[in-house]
Design a protein around this motif. Sequence first.
Motif, PDB file in Angstrom:
ATOM      1  N   HIS A  64       0.933  -1.277  -0.001  1.00  0.00           N
ATOM      2  CA  HIS A  64       0.178   0.129  -0.127  1.00  0.00           C
ATOM      3  C   HIS A  64       0.830   1.348  -0.007  1.00  0.00           C
ATOM      4  O   HIS A  64       2.005   1.311   0.448  1.00  0.00           O
ATOM      5  CB  HIS A  64      -1.022   0.109   1.237  1.00  0.00           C
ATOM      6  CG  HIS A  64      -0.344   0.088   2.633  1.00  0.00           C
ATOM      7  ND1 HIS A  64       0.283  -1.058   2.994  1.00  0.00           N
ATOM      8  CD2 HIS A  64      -0.151   1.089   3.310  1.00  0.00           C
ATOM      9  CE1 HIS A  64       0.404  -0.826   4.359  1.00  0.00           C
ATOM     10  NE2 HIS A  64       0.695   0.566   4.565  1.00  0.00           N
ATOM     11  N   ILE A  66       1.877   5.046   0.924  1.00  0.00           N
ATOM     12  CA  ILE A  66       1.621   6.275   1.968  1.00  0.00           C
ATOM     13  C   ILE A  66       2.109   7.451   1.501  1.00  0.00           C
ATOM     14  O   ILE A  66       3.269   7.637   0.877  1.00  0.00           O
ATOM     15  CB  ILE A  66       2.366   6.055   3.215  1.00  0.00           C
ATOM     16  CG1 ILE A  66       2.066   4.605   3.661  1.00  0.00           C
ATOM     17  CG2 ILE A  66       2.353   7.010   4.534  1.00  0.00           C
ATOM     18  CD1 ILE A  66       3.135   3.555   4.027  1.00  0.00           C
ATOM     19  N   ALA A  76       4.600   0.221   1.608  1.00  0.00           N
ATOM     20  CA  ALA A  76       4.817  -0.638   2.789  1.00  0.00           C
ATOM     21  C   ALA A  76       4.065  -1.805   2.448  1.00  0.00           C
ATOM     22  O   ALA A  76       3.045  -1.952   1.756  1.00  0.00           O
ATOM     23  CB  ALA A  76       4.291  -0.401   3.885  1.00  0.00           C
ATOM     24  N   HIS A  87      -5.232   2.038   9.093  1.00  0.00           N
ATOM     25  CA  HIS A  87      -4.469   2.083  10.064  1.00  0.00           C
ATOM     26  C   HIS A  87      -3.362   3.448   9.765  1.00  0.00           C
ATOM     27  O   HIS A  87      -3.535   3.859   8.763  1.00  0.00           O
ATOM     28  CB  HIS A  87      -3.235   0.968  10.078  1.00  0.00           C
ATOM     29  CG  HIS A  87      -2.479   0.699   9.143  1.00  0.00           C
ATOM     30  ND1 HIS A  87      -2.803   0.038   7.805  1.00  0.00           N
ATOM     31  CD2 HIS A  87      -1.280   1.073   8.570  1.00  0.00           C
ATOM     32  CE1 HIS A  87      -1.783  -0.094   7.041  1.00  0.00           C
ATOM     33  NE2 HIS A  87      -0.957   0.555   7.365  1.00  0.00           N
ATOM     34  N   HIS A  89      -0.081   5.925   9.943  1.00  0.00           N
ATOM     35  CA  HIS A  89       1.278   5.963   9.626  1.00  0.00           C
ATOM     36  C   HIS A  89       1.995   7.107  10.528  1.00  0.00           C
ATOM     37  O   HIS A  89       1.547   7.962  10.918  1.00  0.00           O
ATOM     38  CB  HIS A  89       1.352   6.236   8.128  1.00  0.00           C
ATOM     39  CG  HIS A  89       1.151   5.125   7.327  1.00  0.00           C
ATOM     40  ND1 HIS A  89      -0.081   5.281   6.813  1.00  0.00           N
ATOM     41  CD2 HIS A  89       1.369   3.941   7.404  1.00  0.00           C
ATOM     42  CE1 HIS A  89      -0.072   3.895   6.308  1.00  0.00           C
ATOM     43  NE2 HIS A  89       0.648   3.162   6.344  1.00  0.00           N
ATOM     44  N   CYS A 100       4.044   1.549   9.758  1.00  0.00           N
ATOM     45  CA  CYS A 100       2.826   1.367   9.985  1.00  0.00           C
ATOM     46  C   CYS A 100       2.481   1.429  11.327  1.00  0.00           C
ATOM     47  O   CYS A 100       2.983   0.649  11.862  1.00  0.00           O
ATOM     48  CB  CYS A 100       2.421   0.234   8.953  1.00  0.00           C
ATOM     49  SG  CYS A 100       2.557   0.368   7.337  1.00  0.00           S
TER      50      CYS A 100
HETATM   51 ZN   LIG Z   1       0.814   1.176   6.331  1.00  0.00          ZN
END
Ligand SMILES: [Zn+2]
Length: 136
Positions: A64, A66, A76, A87, A89, A100
């Motif tokens: 994914h 960021i 990540a 979640h 970061h 993460c």
């Molecule tokens: Zn992450």
Amino acid sequence: MNAEQILKHHNLKNTGCRKFIINELLTNESALSENEIKKTLPDLFDRVTFYRSLKTLEENNIIHRIVLHDSTVKYAINKEAVPVADHAHFHCKKCDSVTCLETQMQMPVSLPAGFSVDSVEVLLEGTCPECITKNV
Ligand SMILES: [Zn+2]
Ligand SMILES: [Zn+2]
């Protein structure tokens, strides 16, 4: 799971470049930018293959992205323990590492009536434990 198992699990062909990217992200604690991943990219893979592989891995929810406040993009790996969508970061402003945060995220604000949320992106900025220790 190792890179081969991850690709197999997602019914993806085990290409050298995909495997390389997954391995880089698996062995690093923090998220990596394209350039950081590419630093050790073997010459056998050209740029097009590299970007195509990144895209495939992202589309298949293996990695994914960021986006930092200066629009730097880091990638990540999706760990099973980390729910992909929700979640937060943590960006260390000293060493530029992105981590993460595996804790379940709470909605940071209560929404006024009439709004509906599709995704939440929370980026915390500050100093990571390593940098705090170094500076003492
Ligand atoms: Zn992450
Ligand atoms: Zn740091």
